[in-house]
Each structure stands twice: as C-alpha cells, then as structure tokens.
Design a protein around this motif. Structure first.
Motif, PDB file in Angstrom:
ATOM      1  N   MET A   1      -0.847  -4.011 -10.022  1.00 13.42           N
ATOM      2  CA  MET A   1      -1.810  -2.811  -9.432  1.00 13.42           C
ATOM      3  C   MET A   1      -1.985  -1.796 -10.205  1.00 13.42           C
ATOM      4  SD  MET A   1      -2.651  -3.325  -6.547  1.00 13.42           S
ATOM      5  CE  MET A   1      -1.612  -4.429  -5.763  1.00 13.42           C
ATOM      6  N   THR A   4      -5.360  -2.923 -11.672  1.00 17.22           N
ATOM      7  CA  THR A   4      -6.432  -3.332 -10.093  1.00 17.22           C
ATOM      8  C   THR A   4      -6.461  -2.119  -9.318  1.00 17.22           C
ATOM      9  OG1 THR A   4      -5.480  -5.267 -10.165  1.00 17.22           O
ATOM     10  CG2 THR A   4      -7.023  -4.771  -8.545  1.00 17.22           C
ATOM     11  N   LEU A   5      -6.002  -0.679  -9.674  1.00 14.34           N
ATOM     12  CA  LEU A   5      -7.021   0.084  -9.093  1.00 14.34           C
ATOM     13  C   LEU A   5      -7.452   0.383 -10.212  1.00 14.34           C
ATOM     14  CD1 LEU A   5      -6.710   2.523  -6.898  1.00 14.34           C
ATOM     15  CD2 LEU A   5      -4.031   3.003  -7.591  1.00 14.34           C
ATOM     16  N   VAL A 133       4.741   0.969  -5.610  1.00 17.89           N
ATOM     17  CA  VAL A 133       4.690  -0.573  -5.868  1.00 17.89           C
ATOM     18  C   VAL A 133       3.192  -0.196  -4.282  1.00 17.89           C
ATOM     19  CG1 VAL A 133       4.508  -2.551  -6.071  1.00 17.89           C
ATOM     20  CG2 VAL A 133       5.235  -1.678  -7.380  1.00 17.89           C
ATOM     21  N   ASP A 134       3.618  -0.583  -3.222  1.00 15.63           N
ATOM     22  CA  ASP A 134       3.794  -0.409  -1.922  1.00 15.63           C
ATOM     23  C   ASP A 134       2.363   0.469  -1.823  1.00 15.63           C
ATOM     24  OD1 ASP A 134       4.474  -2.574  -1.102  1.00 15.63           O
ATOM     25  OD2 ASP A 134       6.082  -0.793  -0.390  1.00 15.63           O
ATOM     26  N   ASP A 137      -0.968   0.331  -3.648  1.00 19.09           N
ATOM     27  CA  ASP A 137      -1.513  -1.375  -3.028  1.00 19.09           C
ATOM     28  C   ASP A 137      -1.892  -1.513  -2.081  1.00 19.09           C
ATOM     29  OD1 ASP A 137      -1.426  -4.583  -2.384  1.00 19.09           O
ATOM     30  OD2 ASP A 137      -1.594  -3.780  -0.789  1.00 19.09           O
ATOM     31  N   ALA A 138      -2.209   0.390  -1.237  1.00 21.81           N
ATOM     32  CA  ALA A 138      -2.100   0.533  -0.596  1.00 21.81           C
ATOM     33  C   ALA A 138      -3.627   1.638  -0.645  1.00 21.81           C
ATOM     34  CB  ALA A 138      -1.405   1.248   0.678  1.00 21.81           C
ATOM     35  N   LEU A 140      -5.167   0.776  -3.475  1.00 20.85           N
ATOM     36  CA  LEU A 140      -5.985  -0.468  -3.684  1.00 20.85           C
ATOM     37  C   LEU A 140      -7.399  -0.776  -3.104  1.00 20.85           C
ATOM     38  CD1 LEU A 140      -7.242  -2.052  -6.269  1.00 20.85           C
ATOM     39  CD2 LEU A 140      -5.742  -3.748  -5.846  1.00 20.85           C
ATOM     40  N   ARG A 141      -6.502  -0.759  -1.429  1.00 23.49           N
ATOM     41  CA  ARG A 141      -7.188  -1.698  -0.541  1.00 23.49           C
ATOM     42  C   ARG A 141      -8.155  -0.115   0.174  1.00 23.49           C
ATOM     43  NH1 ARG A 141      -3.706  -2.880   2.690  1.00 23.49           N
ATOM     44  NH2 ARG A 141      -1.965  -2.827   1.040  1.00 23.49           N
ATOM     45  N   TRP A 166       3.438   4.173   3.389  1.00 22.41           N
ATOM     46  CA  TRP A 166       4.272   3.604   2.548  1.00 22.41           C
ATOM     47  C   TRP A 166       4.648   4.847   1.830  1.00 22.41           C
ATOM     48  CZ3 TRP A 166       6.370  -0.373   2.460  1.00 22.41           C
ATOM     49  CH2 TRP A 166       5.494  -1.119   2.750  1.00 22.41           C
TER      50      TRP A 166
END
Length: 297
Positions: A1, A4-5, A133-134, A137-138, A140-141, A166
């Motif tokens: 992740m 990707t970020l 991780v969460d 992920d937030a 990245l969105r 998160w």
C-alpha cells in the motif's frame, strides 16, 4: 500500500509543487511535500497534524528531543508546539515525499463519541510510529480523489472523516483523542494560541490570554507550558522571530524593517534574540537571501 501511495504522492507533487516543494490540494488541510536535496533547519510553530512519509528521511526536534522518521512512518503532532525540522535524505532521483493532513478537533470529538473511545490518556505532543495499513489506505483514496476535482466537493468530507477514524482506531488514537475534548487543557490552550498567532506583533498580557483559555492566570501559565513546552511570552517571541526570518528571506526586508514589522521596539534586542534562536545574527540570513537572488539571476 505504501508503494502505491508513493506513486500517487510523487505524481501529484511533480504536477503541482511550488518552488518550495509544497503542493496544496483542493481538500482543505491536505498537503503534499517534495524535496530533492537535504535541507537546513526550518523553524516553525507546528499545528496539530499527521504526516505520512512515503520516501526519504526527515528529522523534527522539539523541546530537546529529536525524532527521525522515514518511508513507512507517520509523524503525529497534537498541539501547537515549536519545532525545528530538516530533510536528511532526498535526491533528484529519490526525493523526500510526504502527505500532511491537519487534524480537525471537531471531527475527532464527533468520532470519539461514536466510537465510545477509552478515557483520555496523557501523551507526548510529538510522536513517530509506523504508519497503520488502514491509515495508508485512506490516504491513498484521498490522493485518488484529488486527481478527480469534480468529485472533491461531494466526497471530501467523508474521506477526511474516515482518515480521522483510522487514526483514532490505530496506534495514535490515545494521543489524538486529546484534541476532541473542547474543555480539555489542550483545546483551552489552543484558544489562547489562536490569539497569539493572530496578534503576535502586539503587546499581549497573560491575563487576556488566560481569559481566552477560560483559566486563571496561574493555571493558564502552568498548562500552557505543559502543552507547548514554552511560556506564553516565549511562544510569542518565537512567533515573532520566525515571521521576521520569513520576511527577510522571502521579501528581502533588512533586519530593522523585519524587527519593527513583527513588534520589536529595539533592533539590538531583536538581533540578540534572533541570534540565540537561529545561531547567527539576522544579517547572515539577509546576505544569504541576496546571494540566492543574485545566483538565480
């Protein structure tokens, strides 16, 4: 992740970063940063924020403690505190990259109630931990959202709220929760800090600042130092000196002009206090700024 970020932050900063490496997004409070070389010390009075580092290494010092963090780490600041920071590892091929989100006490307060969060715990105002991780992920969105501007007004609030959720649910939760208590010491001190930030160039009494915080002067002084590591007078002095340095470096003001602009009545006093804080007299930074302009010409 994180990889990707990293790609999302790199892409956005390449397109939008200004000369200082700052790329503001259309989401209020969300910024990305880029640096292509190690830097000197940058002095600031930080606001509550979380910074996710996705490439490179940075160091932040506060109250005699130094925190070094790299890709995969998050820096959390939960109070208005003086910091001295510098980029330690960055290059043209692998720049320092980070994503920074200002923390919103109102969102935190609402979420803490809904989550039935545990009682407030004491916590240091500056912390470094591996990024959950969460949270990544937030983040990245959020970065994907800023690449679709038409969707930002519709979706930004819920995604920023999710990011705060998160953070509260993760390893930083206890420290962040302090910001969600409107009658807690951190938020009371923050009200006084808002007055100091707005009026730092004017004489301000402890009585007025204590009234803004809703405390007695003696209690206010004690809690102000506990939260910020400085007395109110020291805090105001640092605000003045940091702004004076910015005026000299970015606008080319001479030391006298800068001193009077930020509220000093004595240039010698300004010179002494500037030297104590930055390690050299203000004329050094004036010369450095002028040489930089000449070199760029």
């Amino acid at each position: 992740m994180i990889d990707t970020l990293l790609a999302a932050v790199r892409r956005y900063t390449q397109l939008h970063a200004d000369a200082a490496g700052v790329a503001r997004t259309p989401i209020p409070g969300l910024t990305t940063l880029r640096a292509i070389a190690p830097s000197g010390l940058d002095y600031a009075i930080a606001r509550p924020l979380v910074a996710l580092v996705v490439q490179g290494t940075k160091q932040v010092a506060m109250a005699g403690q130094a925190f070094t963090f790299s890709a995969g780490d998050s820096l959390l600041i939960t109070a208005d505190v003086p910091t001295a920071s510098r980029i330690l590892r960055a290059s043209v091929g692998e720049p320092y990259l980070s994503l920074v989100l200002d923390l919103d006490p109102a969102v935190i307060a609402e979420l803490a109630v809904e989550m039935k969060a545990a009682p407030l715990a004491d916590a240091a105002p500056v912390q470094v931990e591996p990024t959950d991780v969460d949270v990544a992920d937030a983040a990245l969105r959020l970065m994907r959202l800023v690449e679709r501007p038409a969707s930002v007004p519709v979706l930004q609030a819920q995604l920023v709220r999710e990011m705060h959720y998160w953070l509260l649910a993760g390893r930083h939760g206890a420290a962040i929760r302090r910001l969600g208590y409107p009658d807690g010491h951190v938020q009371r001190v923050a009200r006084a800090v808002a007055v100091l930030r707005a009026e730092f160039a004017r004489p301000l009494t402890v009585a007025r600042l204590a009234a803004a915080a809703g405390m007695s002067p003696s209690s206010f002084h004690q809690h102000f130092r506990a939260v910020t590591s400085l007395s109110p007078l020291q805090f105001q002095k640092q605000l003045r000196l940091i702004e004076a340095r910015r005026l000299m470096l970015s606008l080319g003001l001479n030391p006298s002009q800068a001193a009077f602009s930020v509220g000093y009545e004595s240039v010698p006093q300004f010179t002494r206090e500037y030297g104590r804080m930055f390690g050299a007299p203000p004329v050094r930074d004036v010369k450095r700024a002028r040489h930089g302009v000449e070199a760029a010409a």
